[in-house]
Scaffold this active site. Structure first.
Site, PDB file in Angstrom:
ATOM      1  N   SER A 177     -12.824   9.601  -4.982  1.00 34.07           N
ATOM      2  CA  SER A 177     -11.526  10.144  -4.608  1.00 34.07           C
ATOM      3  C   SER A 177     -11.322  11.608  -4.959  1.00 34.07           C
ATOM      4  O   SER A 177     -10.480  12.267  -4.351  1.00 34.07           O
ATOM      5  CB  SER A 177     -10.415   9.318  -5.262  1.00 34.07           C
ATOM      6  OG  SER A 177     -10.523   9.365  -6.676  1.00 34.07           O
ATOM      7  N   HIS A 205     -10.771   4.818  -0.028  1.00 37.27           N
ATOM      8  CA  HIS A 205     -10.776   6.058   0.756  1.00 37.27           C
ATOM      9  C   HIS A 205     -11.728   5.996   1.941  1.00 37.27           C
ATOM     10  O   HIS A 205     -11.918   7.004   2.629  1.00 37.27           O
ATOM     11  CB  HIS A 205     -11.134   7.236  -0.151  1.00 37.27           C
ATOM     12  CG  HIS A 205     -10.149   7.464  -1.251  1.00 37.27           C
ATOM     13  ND1 HIS A 205      -9.011   8.229  -1.096  1.00 37.27           N
ATOM     14  CD2 HIS A 205     -10.110   7.000  -2.530  1.00 37.27           C
ATOM     15  CE1 HIS A 205      -8.325   8.235  -2.211  1.00 37.27           C
ATOM     16  NE2 HIS A 205      -8.960   7.499  -3.103  1.00 37.27           N
ATOM     17  N   LYS A 237      -3.233   4.242   2.127  1.00 36.35           N
ATOM     18  CA  LYS A 237      -3.822   5.525   2.542  1.00 36.35           C
ATOM     19  C   LYS A 237      -3.947   5.564   4.060  1.00 36.35           C
ATOM     20  O   LYS A 237      -2.994   5.889   4.747  1.00 36.35           O
ATOM     21  CB  LYS A 237      -5.127   5.744   1.803  1.00 36.35           C
ATOM     22  CG  LYS A 237      -4.902   5.860   0.285  1.00 36.35           C
ATOM     23  CD  LYS A 237      -6.164   6.021  -0.492  1.00 36.35           C
ATOM     24  CE  LYS A 237      -5.890   6.298  -1.962  1.00 36.35           C
ATOM     25  NZ  LYS A 237      -5.108   5.236  -2.654  1.00 36.35           N
TER      26      LYS A 237
END
Length: 389
Positions: A177, A205, A237
């Site tokens: 990240s 991610h 996300k």
């Protein structure tokens, strides 16, 4: 508390909250100033997408604002089951299980699977929630050098010959990240198969952003390898909402329902967020090339920064660090960028190691080419003024 805060301020590590008008959009307003936002994890631009907002609003009208209970009491609805089925199919796994946040999922899953007789091998740059899960499990936790297959194999070899009676787990992010680089998952999975270790991969991610049609990096591995792999992904996300989910076998899901304490003792995700995540899956399935376009924007931006002379570490994704090193200098650059119209947050210890402070740029598919050129011009200007390039 005062003494500790004084020490934090002295090291230029003090943090405070900044209210934003719309933290997930490409352009935001902070204290009345319009700024280009390069700090959001809203990677696909779904958080403010009309389709998600309409779905969430309709769910509130039909089901209300909250479930009022944990899943095992009275908080498991048809929406939960529908989303879990869709997520399992999206990931190509037998089952999925929802958690209320990515942090809870990582802590709860690792602590449920591993115990005092077991050994966990964890990448040294894993997310804090993975680290905390390893600590709370009570297992013997060891770190290996970042993405080093040699270091991992050496530790796996030591585990196999140590005579330990428990299990061996390998825990890694697929996309890291703060560095934006990729774990060598195929090689790690092969090592785990060779040494009979169980692999846990955090795809927070990667899900929605990488892999075939945004299914993540584990989806690139042979299907035969998936039986001994558990993946953890977030909905906060790329999917634009909140929550997290495990994807794996039916056995894994049944076990976690009965053992994972954050799942058992937390109120379930509310209807609006479930509906928004279902809408995000619709959008991604309708436009499977969207993750590829995000990566094209990221490659252009990353290459441009490198050509200007900035250090972007080993980034290969939509997360692009600009390494500065000193925390105070990093804060100064973030402040200067903000004055010029660019919102990019300084990342400092303990989020990153001492001496590795950086700006973390995160790109969104909703950023236009004009947005990126605007950002590059400002970064070049400020970097030159500060003697960084």
């Amino acid at each position: 508390m005062q003494q500790r805060l004084h020490a934090i301020r002295h090291r230029h590590l003090f943090r405070q909250l900044s209210p934003l008008s719309h933290g997930s959009t490409p352009w935001i307003s902070v204290d009345g100033h319009k700024l280009l936002n390069l700090s959001s994890n809203n990677y696909l631009g779904f958080a403010d997408h009309p389709h998600l907002k309409q779905a969430a609003s309709a769910a509130i009208e039909q089901y209300g604002c909250g479930t009022g209970s944990s899943r095992l009491i009275a908080g498991s609805t048809f929406l939960h089951q529908q989303l879990e089925a869709r997520l399992a199919a999206f990931k190509g796994h037998e089952q999925a299980l929802l958690f209320t946040s990515g942090y809870q999922a990582n802590v709860g899953i690792i602590a449920a699977l591993a115990g005092p007789r077991d050994i966990i091998l964890s990448d040294e740059l894993n997310h804090a929630s993975l680290i905390d899960g390893c600590r709370l499990s009570g297992a013997q936790s060891r770190t290996y050098a970042h993405c080093s297959l040699i270091a991992l194999q050496q530790q796996l070899e030591e585990c196999s010959t140590s005579g330990q009676r428990g299990l061996t787990f390998v825990v890694t992010d697929s996309v890291f990240s703060m560095d934006g680089d990729l774990a060598p998952l195929a090689e790690i999975a092969a090592l785990c198969e060779r040494y009979q270790a169980f692999l846990i991969v955090d795809e927070a991610h990667a899900s929605g952003c990488l892999g075939p049609a945004g299914r993540g990096l584990v989806a690139q591995l042979p299907q035969s390898a998936h039986e001994n792999i558990l993946t953890i992904s977030t909905l906060s996300k790329a999917f634009g909402s909140i929550g997290a989910f495990m994807s794996g076998t039916t056995l894994m899901k049944d076990f976690l329902i009965n053992v994972a304490r954050p799942f058992i003792f937390t109120t379930s995700l509310p209807p609006a967020d479930l509906a928004a995540s279902l809408a995000a899956l619709d959008l991604l399935e309708e436009d499977p090339d969207l993750p590829g376009r995000l990566q094209q924007k990221a490659a252009f931006f990353r290459t441009s920064l490198q050509q200007l002379g900035f250090d972007t570490l080993a980034s290969a994704t939509h997360i692009i660090p600009l390494l500065i090193g000193d925390a105070e200098r990093t804060m100064h650059m973030a402040a200067h960028l903000r004055e010029e119209g660019l919102y990019a947050v300084a990342i400092r210890p303990p989020t990153v190691p001492m001496g590795a402070s950086r700006l973390r740029f995160s790109l969104m598919a909703s950023h236009t080419d004009e947005d990126l050129f605007f950002a590059l011009d400002i970064i070049k200007k400020v970097g030159s003024q500060m003697g960084l390039v």
